[in-house]
Scaffold this motif. Structure first.
Motif, short mmCIF file in Angstrom:
data_model
loop_
_atom_site.label_atom_id
_atom_site.label_comp_id
_atom_site.label_asym_id
_atom_site.label_seq_id
_atom_site.Cartn_x
_atom_site.Cartn_y
_atom_site.Cartn_z
N ASN A 18 0.79 -1.25 0.00
CA ASN A 18 0.00 0.00 0.00
C ASN A 18 0.82 1.29 0.00
OD1 ASN A 18 -2.53 -1.44 0.13
ND2 ASN A 18 -2.09 -1.82 2.30
N HIS A 19 2.06 1.24 -0.46
CA HIS A 19 2.81 2.50 -0.59
C HIS A 19 2.17 3.43 -1.62
CE1 HIS A 19 5.82 -0.05 1.41
NE2 HIS A 19 6.31 1.09 1.88
N ASN A 20 1.36 2.87 -2.49
CA ASN A 20 0.66 3.67 -3.49
C ASN A 20 -0.34 4.65 -2.87
OD1 ASN A 20 -0.81 1.07 -2.91
ND2 ASN A 20 -2.40 2.09 -4.11
N LEU A 21 -0.70 4.43 -1.61
CA LEU A 21 -1.64 5.32 -0.94
C LEU A 21 -0.99 6.65 -0.54
CD1 LEU A 21 -3.53 2.80 1.39
CD2 LEU A 21 -4.21 3.65 -0.86
N SER A 22 0.32 6.71 -0.62
CA SER A 22 1.03 7.94 -0.25
C SER A 22 1.13 8.88 -1.46
CB SER A 22 2.43 7.61 0.26
OG SER A 22 3.24 7.12 -0.79
N ASP A 23 1.37 10.15 -1.16
CA ASP A 23 1.63 11.14 -2.21
C ASP A 23 3.11 11.16 -2.58
OD1 ASP A 23 -1.04 12.78 -2.53
OD2 ASP A 23 -0.78 12.41 -0.39
N VAL A 24 3.95 10.90 -1.59
CA VAL A 24 5.40 10.84 -1.77
C VAL A 24 5.95 9.71 -0.91
CG1 VAL A 24 7.61 12.06 -1.56
CG2 VAL A 24 5.54 13.34 -2.12
N THR A 25 6.84 8.91 -1.46
CA THR A 25 7.49 7.88 -0.65
C THR A 25 8.96 7.80 -1.03
OG1 THR A 25 7.28 5.59 0.15
CG2 THR A 25 7.05 5.93 -2.21
N SER A 26 9.82 7.66 -0.03
CA SER A 26 11.26 7.58 -0.30
C SER A 26 11.83 6.32 0.34
CB SER A 26 11.98 8.83 0.23
OG SER A 26 11.86 8.92 1.65
#
Length: 329
Positions: free
Chosen positions: A178-186
């Motif tokens: 579910n990282h796709n739920l974020s606006d930005v991920t690093s």
């Protein structure tokens, strides 16, 4: 013949150390197979590898854009703070690494003044938040405490606060969903992605609007490849990503074995158990001198054990290295 020599080299190196650290994991032949002389401009063969790796990473993240840079996950975090964050920022406090997010936010506030207000909230109190924010920034996996916050819960918090969601996914990317739920991920190359150290990445959908009067910390400098990139770290990921689920299985197997062996010492319930690591209420000691334990950057009453030590075995992993751990009475 060459492939056998690589296998023998990797096997010998992994025999010298048994690691329970957060990344890099054990050495894999796939890390080495992709390495070659390369250059970031005019090298079509490298460009093909880079495009393949970055496309797969975007697929995992679920974002439209990705930028790679040479440096640790902390570099990507500082770039996120300066380039993306603005207005009111809420930090979800989980431990050492969320404290770093708070510190980077404070520094960004002083540097470019896009951030106006910063607040920390304990992870156990996120349901109590009533304020509105522009950004929520959090670590889905807090390695320093072996703690997982489900990204769906963090997204629910962001919606409640009418905020965008930024994730420090250094310890969760690839392993958790579910990282796709974020606006930005690093994230970086050497933890849940099983690559060599040296690369960090930022995935996002919408372009940042902050104007940065800096060179190395400007996202556009890396996007436009104005400096040497993480060429070999990216090459080390090519064959890993081709067979990624098998590498992930080694982590799942080690997680299952340690939670079974030390079931009476688990600190968190299943919902808050990350794949990368496990926080135990007891102190763990190694049975052999070649065993390398993870050392959290904070003082804990128990131990955090990480599960990347059999990555080289892929789907054949049985979690046998857990047998080298014992309770320190």
């Amino acid at each position: 013949m060459i492939n056998k020599k690589i296998k023998d080299f990797v096997k010998n190196k992994n025999k010298q150390k048994i690691i329970f650290t957060a990344g890099p994991g054990s050495l894999t032949k796939e890390n080495i197979m992709g390495l070659a002389p390369c250059f970031g401009r005019g090298d079509n063969l490298y460009k093909k590898t880079e495009n393949k790796v970055l496309s797969k990473l975007k697929k995992i993240s679920g974002h439209k854009n990705i930028v790679s840079m040479q440096g640790s996950g902390s570099l990507a975090l500082e770039i996120v703070a300066l380039n993306f964050l603005f207005g009111k920022v809420l930090i979800v406090s989980t431990g050492y690494y969320s404290d770093r997010l708070f510190d980077l936010s404070l520094k960004a506030k002083k540097t470019n003044k896009y951030i106006k207000y910063i607040k920390k909230i304990n992870w156990q109190s996120i349901n109590k938040i009533k304020e509105k924010f522009d950004w929520v920034w959090a670590c889905p996996t807090e390695t320093s405490r072996g703690l997982k916050l489900p990204i769906k819960d963090l997204k629910k918090l962001a919606k409640k606060a009418r905020a965008k969601l930024a994730l420090d996914a250094t310890a969760s990317f690839g392993l958790e969903n579910n990282h796709n739920l974020s606006d930005v991920t690093s994230f970086s190359s050497c933890k849940g992605l099983f690559g060599l150290t040296g690369a960090s990445f930022i995935c996002y959908n919408n372009q940042p609007k902050n104007k940065i009067n800096l060179f190395y910390l400007d996202l556009n400098s890396h996007k436009n490849k104005k400096m040497t990139g993480p060429y070999h770290a990216i090459q080390s990921l090519e064959f890993i990503l081709k067979d990624y689920n098998k590498f992930k299985k080694s982590v799942v197997m080690n997680k299952k074995k340690i939670t079974k062996k030390f079931k009476n010492f688990l600190v968190y319930e299943k919902k808050n158990q990350p794949l990368l690591c496990t926080y135990l209420s007891c102190k763990i000691k190694p049975k052999l001198s070649k065993v390398i334990l993870y050392k959290p950057r904070i003082n804990l009453s128990g131990s955090v054990i990480c599960h990347l030590g059999e990555a080289h075995l892929k789907g054949k992993s049985k979690g046998k290295i857990i047998d080298y751990l014992d309770i320190d009475d």
